[in-house]
Scaffold this motif. Structure first.
Motif, PDB file in Angstrom:
ATOM      1  N   SER A 129      -8.830  16.097  -0.169  1.00  0.00           N
ATOM      2  CA  SER A 129      -9.989  16.684   0.502  1.00  0.00           C
ATOM      3  C   SER A 129      -9.652  18.043   1.095  1.00  0.00           C
ATOM      4  O   SER A 129      -8.475  18.400   1.251  1.00  0.00           O
ATOM      5  CB  SER A 129     -10.469  15.745   1.609  1.00  0.00           C
ATOM      6  OG  SER A 129      -9.512  15.686   2.653  1.00  0.00           O
ATOM      7  N   GLU A 130     -10.691  18.783   1.453  1.00  0.00           N
ATOM      8  CA  GLU A 130     -10.484  20.108   2.055  1.00  0.00           C
ATOM      9  C   GLU A 130      -9.753  19.991   3.385  1.00  0.00           C
ATOM     10  O   GLU A 130      -8.912  20.841   3.720  1.00  0.00           O
ATOM     11  CB  GLU A 130     -11.835  20.810   2.239  1.00  0.00           C
ATOM     12  CG  GLU A 130     -12.502  21.214   0.940  1.00  0.00           C
ATOM     13  CD  GLU A 130     -11.627  22.111   0.083  1.00  0.00           C
ATOM     14  OE1 GLU A 130     -11.020  23.060   0.645  1.00  0.00           O
ATOM     15  OE2 GLU A 130     -11.513  21.861  -1.139  1.00  0.00           O
ATOM     16  N   GLU A 131     -10.037  18.955   4.143  1.00  0.00           N
ATOM     17  CA  GLU A 131      -9.345  18.752   5.423  1.00  0.00           C
ATOM     18  C   GLU A 131      -7.861  18.503   5.193  1.00  0.00           C
ATOM     19  O   GLU A 131      -7.006  19.062   5.902  1.00  0.00           O
ATOM     20  CB  GLU A 131      -9.953  17.572   6.168  1.00  0.00           C
ATOM     21  CG  GLU A 131      -9.287  17.290   7.513  1.00  0.00           C
ATOM     22  CD  GLU A 131      -9.861  16.081   8.219  1.00  0.00           C
ATOM     23  OE1 GLU A 131      -9.451  15.814   9.369  1.00  0.00           O
ATOM     24  OE2 GLU A 131     -10.718  15.395   7.631  1.00  0.00           O
ATOM     25  N   GLN A 132      -7.543  17.684   4.198  1.00  0.00           N
ATOM     26  CA  GLN A 132      -6.146  17.409   3.883  1.00  0.00           C
ATOM     27  C   GLN A 132      -5.437  18.658   3.375  1.00  0.00           C
ATOM     28  O   GLN A 132      -4.257  18.881   3.675  1.00  0.00           O
ATOM     29  CB  GLN A 132      -6.046  16.285   2.846  1.00  0.00           C
ATOM     30  CG  GLN A 132      -6.452  14.912   3.380  1.00  0.00           C
ATOM     31  CD  GLN A 132      -6.573  13.878   2.284  1.00  0.00           C
ATOM     32  OE1 GLN A 132      -7.091  14.144   1.190  1.00  0.00           O
ATOM     33  NE2 GLN A 132      -6.119  12.662   2.567  1.00  0.00           N
ATOM     34  N   LYS A 133      -6.151  19.485   2.612  1.00  0.00           N
ATOM     35  CA  LYS A 133      -5.555  20.742   2.145  1.00  0.00           C
ATOM     36  C   LYS A 133      -5.217  21.651   3.319  1.00  0.00           C
ATOM     37  O   LYS A 133      -4.152  22.287   3.347  1.00  0.00           O
ATOM     38  CB  LYS A 133      -6.520  21.450   1.196  1.00  0.00           C
ATOM     39  CG  LYS A 133      -6.685  20.780  -0.161  1.00  0.00           C
ATOM     40  CD  LYS A 133      -7.692  21.535  -1.013  1.00  0.00           C
ATOM     41  CE  LYS A 133      -7.925  20.839  -2.354  1.00  0.00           C
ATOM     42  NZ  LYS A 133      -8.935  21.535  -3.180  1.00  0.00           N
TER      43      LYS A 133
END
Length: 349
Positions: A129-133
């Motif tokens: 996900s974008e948050e994990q990235k």
């Protein structure tokens, strides 16, 4: 015969003419490469774990010499064996660019930067996900900033590499020390903004508190004094941090003893033991695969004690050595007596 030659020539021209350079591109289907190793969260975490390993190796566990450069390079101690090149007394030979002191730190720190750059550049194609990235980028940039901060302290201006190197490169240009510190600040500011809070990470994992702590130092190094105060205050005021005032940990019930004594007992350094003084604790496990500690290897564990403790191998009393050198926790240990206190440290400080 002419017909056969013509046929073979025609076939070769068709085959060779239909091939482009892309035909030679490797497509990793059954082996790991940079193109297929940064897809899942597990992939990314493995590479980030390598950054922890590289920092631990640089500052704590490479061998019995190189992590100690950060001590011998100061005016706290000098070398009790001054004729060698593994420590700092003979500076002309020890600091030569081909020697271990100059080259090992350079290589390890740029290895850290290279690994961080690969993670950052490969994140857009990953499946997380974008948050994990964002969190993964913050971790990579923390380590990259930490490495550039150290390079600037050791070497001054160095080449700034901010992208993955995927082909041979020979046109490196040295940036100024100010530019290197500015890049370190940019990276660590990003990390401080996006890393998780200290109370939500595992023991040994970096957090926003670790980033703010590093920021306070970098602001001091760049003469931004109020920002240094603000960053340090953020760490001090974090509800997850605080000085220890009461007994805690693995031997809290032993008498005599006090809370200061508890801070140095086995397993009491991590926050999991109740120690709120730890912001970022490097993880070392003795005789554990990947733990970087060994009870039998002289150059992996307790290197500080080995350097400071006196060399008792040749002590004789009535023709006998009362010490069980090089083994025995209570009979002298394996001290080598290299780190001799300077008069400035012992007599003035």
């Amino acid at each position: 015969m002419k017909i056969k030659i013509y046929t073979i020539t025609l076939l070769l021209s068709v085959v060779l003419g239909s091939c482009s350079s892309s035909f030679l591109d490797e497509k990793p289907l059954d082996f790991m490469s940079a193109t297929n190793s940064f897809l899942t969260q597990e992939d990314i975490d493995c590479s980030i774990n390598n950054l922890y390993y590289l920092i631990r190796r640089e500052f704590y566990s490479r061998d019995e010499n190189r992590p100690m450069d950060y001590l011998y390079g100061t005016d706290i101690v000098y070398d009790g064996e001054p004729n060698g090149t593994e420590r700092h007394s003979n500076m002309i030979s020890a600091y030569h660019s081909t020697g271990n002191i100059a080259s090992v730190h350079w290589s390890l720190l740029y290895h850290t930067i290279s690994t961080a750059n690969t993670i950052i550049d490969r994140l857009p194609a990953s499946e997380v996900s974008e948050e994990q990235k964002t969190i993964a980028e913050a971790k990579a940039r923390f380590f990259r900033g930490f490495a550039y901060r150290t390079l600037a302290y050791l070497y001054g201006g160095v080449p700034l590499l901010l992208t993955e190197i995927v082909e041979p490169k020979f046109d490196y240009v040295r940036a100024s020390k100010e530019e290197v510190l500015k890049q370190a600040l940019t990276d660590v500011e990003f990390a401080a903004t996006h890393l998780p809070c200290l109370s939500s990470v595992q023991d040994g994992e970096i957090s926003n508190a670790a980033a703010y702590h590093l920021l306070s130092e970098l602001y001091l190094a760049t003469a931004q004094y109020q920002k240094a105060v603000d960053a340090a205050t953020t760490v001090i005021d974090d509800p997850a941090t605080g000085l220890m005032y009461t007994r805690f940990g693995s031997r809290a019930n032993e008498v005599p003893g006090d809370v200061y004594w508890d801070l140095f007992r086995k397993n009491n350094q991590n926050r999991g033991s109740g120690n709120t003084e730890g912001i970022w604790v490097i993880q070392i496990e003795t005789d554990t695969p990947g733990g970087s500690g060994s009870l039998t290897a002289k150059d992996q564990t307790y290197t500080l004690e080995r350097h400071h403790a006196p060399m008792v191998r040749d002590v004789k009393a009535h023709g006998m050595n009362p010490f069980s050198w090089p083994i025995g926790d209570y009979t002298g240990g394996r001290g080598i007596g290299w780190a001799i206190s300077t008069r400035y440290f012992s007599d003035e400080i």
